[in-house]
Design a protein around this motif. Structure first.
Motif, short mmCIF file in Angstrom:
data_model
loop_
_atom_site.label_atom_id
_atom_site.label_comp_id
_atom_site.label_asym_id
_atom_site.label_seq_id
_atom_site.Cartn_x
_atom_site.Cartn_y
_atom_site.Cartn_z
N THR A 83 -34.85 16.29 -15.88
CA THR A 83 -35.71 15.39 -16.66
C THR A 83 -35.88 14.11 -15.87
OG1 THR A 83 -34.89 16.28 -18.76
CG2 THR A 83 -36.00 14.15 -18.82
N VAL A 84 -37.13 13.70 -15.69
CA VAL A 84 -37.42 12.44 -15.02
C VAL A 84 -38.20 11.58 -16.00
CG1 VAL A 84 -38.52 11.31 -13.06
CG2 VAL A 84 -37.50 13.58 -12.77
N ALA A 85 -37.59 10.47 -16.40
CA ALA A 85 -38.23 9.58 -17.37
C ALA A 85 -39.55 9.04 -16.81
CB ALA A 85 -37.30 8.43 -17.74
N ARG A 86 -40.45 8.70 -17.70
CA ARG A 86 -41.77 8.23 -17.30
C ARG A 86 -41.65 7.01 -16.37
NH1 ARG A 86 -46.62 8.87 -19.97
NH2 ARG A 86 -45.46 9.67 -21.78
N PHE A 87 -42.41 7.04 -15.28
CA PHE A 87 -42.43 5.91 -14.35
C PHE A 87 -43.84 5.71 -13.83
CE2 PHE A 87 -41.59 9.60 -11.67
CZ PHE A 87 -42.40 9.39 -10.56
N ASP A 88 -44.10 4.52 -13.37
CA ASP A 88 -45.40 4.14 -12.83
C ASP A 88 -45.31 4.19 -11.31
OD1 ASP A 88 -47.77 2.99 -12.00
OD2 ASP A 88 -47.75 1.42 -13.55
N PRO A 89 -45.97 5.15 -10.65
CA PRO A 89 -45.86 5.28 -9.19
C PRO A 89 -46.38 4.06 -8.43
CG PRO A 89 -47.61 6.68 -10.02
CD PRO A 89 -46.88 6.15 -11.22
N ARG A 90 -47.16 3.20 -9.11
CA ARG A 90 -47.68 2.02 -8.42
C ARG A 90 -46.58 0.99 -8.19
NH1 ARG A 90 -52.33 0.75 -12.70
NH2 ARG A 90 -50.50 1.23 -14.02
N THR A 91 -45.58 0.98 -9.04
CA THR A 91 -44.56 -0.06 -8.94
C THR A 91 -43.15 0.50 -8.78
OG1 THR A 91 -44.37 -0.12 -11.36
CG2 THR A 91 -45.92 -1.66 -10.31
N ALA A 92 -42.93 1.74 -9.17
CA ALA A 92 -41.57 2.28 -9.15
C ALA A 92 -41.10 2.52 -7.73
CB ALA A 92 -41.52 3.58 -9.95
N GLN A 93 -39.84 2.19 -7.48
CA GLN A 93 -39.19 2.47 -6.21
C GLN A 93 -38.26 3.67 -6.38
OE1 GLN A 93 -40.03 0.74 -3.43
NE2 GLN A 93 -41.47 -0.39 -4.72
N GLY A 94 -37.71 4.12 -5.26
CA GLY A 94 -36.82 5.28 -5.32
C GLY A 94 -35.65 5.09 -6.26
N GLU A 95 -35.07 3.87 -6.27
CA GLU A 95 -33.93 3.60 -7.16
C GLU A 95 -34.36 3.69 -8.62
OE1 GLU A 95 -31.81 0.06 -6.29
OE2 GLU A 95 -31.88 0.33 -4.12
N ASP A 96 -35.56 3.23 -8.93
CA ASP A 96 -36.03 3.28 -10.31
C ASP A 96 -36.17 4.73 -10.77
OD1 ASP A 96 -36.25 0.47 -10.26
OD2 ASP A 96 -38.23 0.62 -9.35
N ILE A 97 -36.70 5.58 -9.89
CA ILE A 97 -36.90 6.99 -10.25
C ILE A 97 -35.54 7.67 -10.44
CG2 ILE A 97 -37.86 9.18 -9.48
CD1 ILE A 97 -39.96 7.55 -7.93
N LEU A 98 -34.58 7.37 -9.55
CA LEU A 98 -33.26 7.98 -9.66
C LEU A 98 -32.57 7.58 -10.96
CD1 LEU A 98 -31.79 7.77 -6.05
CD2 LEU A 98 -32.31 9.83 -7.36
N ARG A 99 -32.69 6.31 -11.33
CA ARG A 99 -32.04 5.86 -12.56
C ARG A 99 -32.63 6.52 -13.80
NH1 ARG A 99 -32.19 0.65 -9.85
NH2 ARG A 99 -30.08 0.09 -9.17
N GLY A 100 -33.87 6.95 -13.70
CA GLY A 100 -34.49 7.61 -14.84
C GLY A 100 -34.36 9.12 -14.80
N ALA A 101 -33.60 9.64 -13.83
CA ALA A 101 -33.48 11.09 -13.68
C ALA A 101 -32.21 11.60 -14.35
CB ALA A 101 -33.49 11.48 -12.21
N THR A 102 -32.34 12.75 -15.01
CA THR A 102 -31.19 13.46 -15.57
C THR A 102 -31.23 14.89 -15.03
OG1 THR A 102 -31.26 12.14 -17.59
CG2 THR A 102 -30.06 14.24 -17.68
N ILE A 103 -30.13 15.27 -14.38
CA ILE A 103 -30.06 16.59 -13.75
C ILE A 103 -28.76 17.26 -14.17
CG2 ILE A 103 -29.97 17.87 -11.58
CD1 ILE A 103 -31.57 15.64 -10.29
N HIS A 104 -28.89 18.50 -14.61
CA HIS A 104 -27.73 19.33 -14.89
C HIS A 104 -27.92 20.64 -14.12
CE1 HIS A 104 -26.42 16.59 -18.03
NE2 HIS A 104 -27.66 16.61 -18.52
N ALA A 105 -27.02 20.88 -13.19
CA ALA A 105 -27.13 22.08 -12.36
C ALA A 105 -25.79 22.79 -12.32
CB ALA A 105 -27.57 21.72 -10.94
#
Length: 824
Positions: free
Chosen positions: A249-271
């Motif tokens: 699950t990747v929480a909604r983000f704005d690609p115009r402003t989001a950085q890699g750290e922002d995307i990672l913080r909004g990610a939930t992964i269960h593997a």
């Protein structure tokens, strides 16, 4: 007649309502069915003719949709077979293939350029995506392994970034917005992203919402792998992936402003996956320069739980490499490798989870890489355990506080000769025999940029040659070290070396022909260096090792050296440390040696004692022979400008003494037997290089003067000196200089009873010369010795002796001549 009319009226009135109902039903059916029929006709014509391409596929360079068959019977539910959707933008290019698909789409949303799917079921799926390059590739290898996309070239270059009006202005925005819910993809055969590819059979279910350039919202997406493998380029990096599960699950983000750290913080992964890695080297191709690893790995379980960009509890790793091979610096390390790791619950005090990793090599073997089988055998074996732990589990800044340990146990070196190849050629050193075992430990702290190391080694029958030295025996050594990369410093401490049951050899290249090597048997040697500091590793002022293998400035260090009752079986071997000019020679005998030495490198200080006991020894000084027992108790000291341990060594032997017992003097003008005496050196300097040289003040207390006269006189002594030889006790003082081709006795003052002698004597090369004043009671005489013999002088003795000293200056030393001691 009336009855018939009534009956017809009655029947007519019954049929009319039924007909009207039928007409209403048909009308209602037409109103309901005809739109569906109309929809089916229109939609299927739309899907089966170029109308679809004209309406949807007007810009195939941006979006291209193709299918073999497409139909729809229910409004909003569309079926398609052999569907392919290809798209591209300024960053990526992709293509999606589906063997068949059914999805429910909002037709009204098309008017707003929204592609809203509320339900989708697909089967037989393949997906490929590749990023555009920043610049054209310099060689085909740079694009090898990228997925091919039909209709597009082998690669594409990212266009210059130009901000268009629709980037921030919604009024100018006109891109299609896909929104997919309740998507289930069965029989997923391929997912290929850049150089990484999955091949097999999987099921994917989830949701996806994209507003290009505005918003990305992914998941949850569940992936169930029935079977498959992961590849990079043409190589499989993971195989036998059946049973694996992944939820993203990747929480909604704005690609115009989001950085890699922002995307990672909004990610939930269960593997939770398991599988086989055919070659772990494919997973880590660049561990370091010239370092590689190979081997098959069985990943029994890999569980990853990522929440808010941080690894959470429940994450686990359990893997086994039955035969791993690590290659580095021309060597290979082979072993089974067991890897386990987990993330444990946060401690209450720190509120942070902890990651622990353990790697164990139960039995490893190290061998030279260039040696061909069967000659290539492991010359080092042992057991290794490495651990690591960290509480910095955010993927944006992972493992910044990493702490690790490495324990090497049961180390075994079956043949120590294998180490000879690692010794610098400039050392002229070799290991001739022996085997060793030991252990070592290293511990490091990444955040502090420091590490500590310790090691212990035990060697048996270890033979080492460092020309002109050689030593063989059992050795025990240990040391500890602290490395601080932030300060660029290395501190070594706790160095201990013990040599037992040893035999040492010293060969002097310029020794007299026939002289044996200096040999020490039953050598018991111990050394200790409590503190050694190597600093300024970044800007060294001196090289510690020839060839620059380790460089640095030598700082503070201390050491202690002990020798216990070492035996010298052939005393002639000591000739190797004496001047090789024949003036002094050792003819026979044996000796025992004990010594204690302490050194401090920061102050160039060394001091200690040595006890050398010579038994049944025979010595020669010029042509005079001595036999007896001698004991030399030497006190050595060097410090600062007075001497250097490492260059031009000079030893201060002040306080040393010599005991002489049972001495016999032969082949001399005055012979003696059972003679004894003691010599003290209240001040003495011994220079080792560039050539041996002893300069000492000497005090002698002896039975009589016979040995002294035997040294000074080659021919028969004058009668007055013969009287001195008969005195029951001799007390003498003087300055002794001994060097190659040089023997000098200056400022001699000898007394025995009422007889006294003062003067000087020197031998240099083939020449000798001496001058003495002999006093007996009120009588006195001068004795002159030279290559021609002896002469006597009776008057003006003090001036005469001073003149003789000036004349003898070339034979005495390079120092200015000194006046003889005043008469007593």
């Amino acid at each position: 007649m009336a009855d018939e009319t009534a009956h017809e009226t009655k029947d007519g009135s019954g049929k009319a309502p039924r007909a009207r109902i039928e007409r209403v039903v048909r009308l209602l059916v037409a109103l309901v069915v005809l739109p569906f029929v109309f929809y089916a006709v229109v939609m299927n014509v739309f899907l089966a003719t170029p109308l679809f391409e004209m309406a949807i596929d007007r810009e195939p360079e941006t979006i291209d949709i193709r299918y073999r068959h497409g139909w729809s019977l229910i409004p909003g539910r569309i079926h398609a077979t052999d569907l392919s959707i290809r798209g591209r933008d300024s960053n990526v290019e992709w293509i999606l293939w589906l063997d068949e698909v059914t999805f429910d789409v909002s037709l009204l949303a098309f008017a707003k350029q929204h592609f809203d799917v509320s339900r989708a079921r697909g089967r037989g799926i393949s997906f490929r995506l590749r990023q555009r390059l920043d610049a054209p590739p310099a060689s085909p290898e740079e694009v090898a392994g990228l997925p091919s996309i039909p209709g597009l070239g082998a690669y594409a270059v990212r266009p210059p970034k130009v901000e268009t009006p629709d980037t921030w202005n919604d009024a100018e925005y006109h891109l299609w917005q896909p929104h997919l819910e309740d998507v289930v993809a069965e029989e997923v055969r391929e997912v290929w992203i850049d150089r990484y590819r999955f091949e097999g059979l999987a099921r994917i279910a989830g949701r996806f919402h994209l507003i290009p350039v505005r918003s990305v919202d992914i998941g949850p997406v569940q992936v169930d792998v029935q079977q498959g493998r992961a590849m990079t380029g043409p190589f499989a990096v993971a195989d036998a992936l059946g049973g694996g599960k992944l939820e993203v699950t990747v929480a909604r983000f704005d690609p115009r402003t989001a950085q890699g750290e922002d995307i990672l913080r909004g990610a939930t992964i269960h593997a939770d996956v398991a599988g086989m890695l055919p070659d772990v080297g494919r997973m880590a191709p660049e561990l370091a320069k010239d370092v590689s690893i190979k081997g098959i790995a069985e990943v029994r379980r890999l569980a990853v739980h990522l929440q808010g960009g941080s690894v959470e509890t429940g994450s686990q790793l359990d893997a086994v490499l039955p035969r791993a091979t690590l290659s580095a610096a021309g060597h290979t390390l082979s072993s089974e490798l067991v890897v386990t790791g987990h993330v444990s619950r946060a401690e209450v005090a720190e509120q942070r989870n902890r990651f622990d990793l353990r790697l164990e090599a139960p039995s490893f073997e190290v061998a030279p890489e260039r040696q061909a089988p069967p000659a290539r055998r492991g010359f080092l074996r042992g057991r290794a355990v490495a651990t690591a732990d960290s509480r910095a589990l955010e993927l944006a800044h992972p493992l910044t506080d990493l702490h690790g340990t490495l324990d090497l146990a049961h180390l075994e070196l079956p043949d120590a000769r294998a180490l000879s190849r690692y010794l610098p050629a400039a050392w002229h050193a070799a290991i001739r025999s022996g085997h060793a075992r030991g252990q070592a430990r290293a511990e490091g702290w990444l955040a502090e940029k420091r590490a500590s190391l310790s090691a212990r080694v035990h060697g048996e029958r270890l033979g080492v040659n460092v020309e002109p030295f050689g030593v063989a025996g059992d050795i025990d050594a240990s040391a500890e070290a602290d490395v601080n990369l932030a300060r660029q410093s290395l501190r070594v401490h706790g160095v201990r070396v013990a040599l037992t049951r040893a035999k040492a050899r010293f060969t002097r290249p310029d020794a007299l022909e026939g002289a044996p090597d200096l040999t020490l048997e039953r050598l018991e040697l111990s050394a200790r260096a409590p503190h050694v500091s190597l600093v300024s590793l970044r800007h060294p002022t001196s090289s510690l090792f020839e060839g620059g293998h380790a460089r640095g400035k030598l700082g503070n260090w201390e050491s202690e050296l002990r020798i216990r009752d070492a035996r010298i079986p052939d005393l002639r071997s000591l000739q190797t440390i004496l001047p090789g000019d024949g003036i002094v020679a050792i003819e026979s005998g044996a000796a025992h040696l004990s010594a204690d030495l302490a050194m401090a490198g920061d102050r160039n200080v060394a001091h200690g004692t040595a006890d050398l006991a010579l038994s049944r020894s025979r010595l020669r000084l010029n042509e005079t022979h001595f036999a007896g027992d001698f004991r030399v108790i030497a006190r050595a000291h060097t410090t600062g400008a007075a001497g250097s341990v490492f260059g031009g060594p000079i030893l201060d032997l002040s306080g040393s003494r010599v005991q002489m017992r049972h001495v016999e003097v032969t082949h001399a003008t005055t012979e003696a037997s059972h003679w004894y005496g003691d010599a003290m050196l209240p001040g003495a300097i011994f220079r080792i290089a560039p050539e041996p040289r002893l300069d000492a003040r000497i005090l002698l207390d002896a039975r009589d003067a016979n040995p002294l006269l035997a040294i000074l006189l080659r021919d028969g002594p004058p009668k007055i000196l013969g009287e001195l030889a008969k005195m029951p006790r001799l007390v003498a003082a003087g300055r002794l200089i001994l060097a190659p081709q040089h023997f000098a006795l200056r400022r001699l003052d000898a007394r025995g009873g009422d007889l006294a002698v003062r003067g000087l004597y020197a031998v240099k090369g083939e020449h000798r010369r001496g001058a003495f004043i002999v006093e007996k009671g009120v009588l006195s005489a001068g004795i002159r010795l030279d290559d021609e013999g002896a002469g006597v002088r009776l008057f003006g003795l003090d001036d005469w002796l001073r003149d003789e000293a000036h004349a003898m200056a070339p034979l005495l030393t390079d120092d200015p001549p000194e006046a003889p001691p005043a008469p007593r």
